[in-house]
Design a protein around this motif. Structure first.
Motif, PDB file in Angstrom:
ATOM      1  N   UNK A  65       0.848  -1.181   0.000  1.00 26.43           N
ATOM      2  CA  UNK A  65       0.000   0.000   0.000  1.00 26.43           C
ATOM      3  C   UNK A  65       0.891   1.241   0.000  1.00 26.43           C
ATOM      4  N   UNK A  66       0.286   2.408   0.124  1.00 24.52           N
ATOM      5  CA  UNK A  66       1.036   3.664   0.040  1.00 24.52           C
ATOM      6  C   UNK A  66       2.132   3.774   1.108  1.00 24.52           C
ATOM      7  N   UNK A  67       1.941   3.107   2.251  1.00 22.27           N
ATOM      8  CA  UNK A  67       2.941   3.182   3.324  1.00 22.27           C
ATOM      9  C   UNK A  67       4.259   2.519   2.927  1.00 22.27           C
ATOM     10  N   UNK A  68       4.243   1.697   1.877  1.00 19.75           N
ATOM     11  CA  UNK A  68       5.452   1.016   1.427  1.00 19.75           C
ATOM     12  C   UNK A  68       6.285   1.871   0.456  1.00 19.75           C
ATOM     13  N   UNK A  69       5.733   2.979  -0.012  1.00 20.67           N
ATOM     14  CA  UNK A  69       6.449   3.827  -0.967  1.00 20.67           C
ATOM     15  C   UNK A  69       7.607   4.536  -0.273  1.00 20.67           C
ATOM     16  N   UNK A  70       8.790   4.416  -0.840  1.00 22.40           N
ATOM     17  CA  UNK A  70       9.975   5.071  -0.282  1.00 22.40           C
ATOM     18  C   UNK A  70      10.470   6.218  -1.157  1.00 22.40           C
ATOM     19  N   UNK A  71      10.052   6.248  -2.417  1.00 20.72           N
ATOM     20  CA  UNK A  71      10.523   7.277  -3.354  1.00 20.72           C
ATOM     21  C   UNK A  71       9.475   7.479  -4.421  1.00 20.72           C
ATOM     22  N   UNK A  72       9.218   8.735  -4.743  1.00 26.01           N
ATOM     23  CA  UNK A  72       8.307   9.023  -5.844  1.00 26.01           C
ATOM     24  C   UNK A  72       8.853  10.141  -6.709  1.00 26.01           C
ATOM     25  N   UNK A  73       8.407  10.156  -7.930  1.00 26.30           N
ATOM     26  CA  UNK A  73       8.782  11.195  -8.889  1.00 26.30           C
ATOM     27  C   UNK A  73       7.501  11.722  -9.506  1.00 26.30           C
ATOM     28  N   UNK A  74       7.318  13.042  -9.422  1.00 24.41           N
ATOM     29  CA  UNK A  74       6.136  13.675  -9.995  1.00 24.41           C
ATOM     30  C   UNK A  74       6.581  14.516 -11.182  1.00 24.41           C
ATOM     31  N   UNK A  75       5.906  14.297 -12.298  1.00 24.62           N
ATOM     32  CA  UNK A  75       6.186  15.041 -13.527  1.00 24.62           C
ATOM     33  C   UNK A  75       4.954  15.877 -13.849  1.00 24.62           C
ATOM     34  N   UNK A  76       5.139  17.184 -13.932  1.00 26.18           N
ATOM     35  CA  UNK A  76       4.036  18.107 -14.200  1.00 26.18           C
ATOM     36  C   UNK A  76       4.213  18.794 -15.541  1.00 26.18           C
ATOM     37  N   UNK A  85      -1.605  19.674  -6.936  1.00 27.88           N
ATOM     38  CA  UNK A  85      -1.166  18.274  -7.012  1.00 27.88           C
ATOM     39  C   UNK A  85      -0.565  17.855  -5.670  1.00 27.88           C
ATOM     40  N   UNK A  86       0.217  18.729  -5.063  1.00 24.35           N
ATOM     41  CA  UNK A  86       0.841  18.439  -3.772  1.00 24.35           C
ATOM     42  C   UNK A  86      -0.212  18.167  -2.703  1.00 24.35           C
ATOM     43  N   UNK A  87      -1.307  18.931  -2.723  1.00 24.48           N
ATOM     44  CA  UNK A  87      -2.392  18.739  -1.755  1.00 24.48           C
ATOM     45  C   UNK A  87      -3.005  17.348  -1.895  1.00 24.48           C
ATOM     46  N   UNK A  88      -3.293  16.956  -3.128  1.00 22.83           N
ATOM     47  CA  UNK A  88      -3.880  15.631  -3.377  1.00 22.83           C
ATOM     48  C   UNK A  88      -2.880  14.546  -3.004  1.00 22.83           C
ATOM     49  N   UNK A  89      -1.668  14.671  -3.486  1.00 20.07           N
ATOM     50  CA  UNK A  89      -0.609  13.695  -3.209  1.00 20.07           C
ATOM     51  C   UNK A  89      -0.447  13.499  -1.705  1.00 20.07           C
TER      52      UNK A  89
END
Length: 123
Positions: A65-76, A85-89
């Protein structure tokens, strides 16, 4: 070191020669996700939520689930959408959010406004 391809029917099928995600040694590498059906709505928050939900479907298919995420990349497509986007994320992480970068790019697949990829780890 066997890799396992992860696929969720709930998330969009790949539009090229790549997998939705690859699991190897407890680490899940999730390809960039988009929300094509929401990209033309003019509602960046709805589009970002759709992207995060697609990521969630893939995480679920891997037993995470989301708690397992250690790194993300957002492309806008437009950095002016950053705050929305930051608010939703941020609403998908109740504590200990992952490491992240956010960048503006010239163009995204299918002309969407936001794409997000993640790396998740299950110990």
């Amino acid at each position: 070191m066997a890799k396992k391809i992860i696929f969720s029917e709930k998330a969009p099928a790949p539009i090229g020669p790549y997998s939705q995600a690859v699991l190897i040694n407890g680490t899940l590498y999730v390809s960039g996700q988009i929300a094509l059906e929401l990209a033309t709505s003019g509602d960046i928050k709805a589009e970002a939520k759709g992207v995060m939900e697609n990521l969630g479907y893939i995480l679920e298919a891997a037993g995470m689930d989301y708690s397992h995420i250690v790194k993300s990349s957002i492309f806008l497509k437009d950095m002016n959408d950053f705050a929305q986007v930051n608010e939703v994320y941020g609403s998908f992480f109740t504590s200990e959010p992952p490491a992240r970068e956010t960048v503006q790019v010239a163009r995204l697949p299918k002309d969407v406004n936001v794409e997000i990829s993640v790396v998740a780890v299950k110990e």
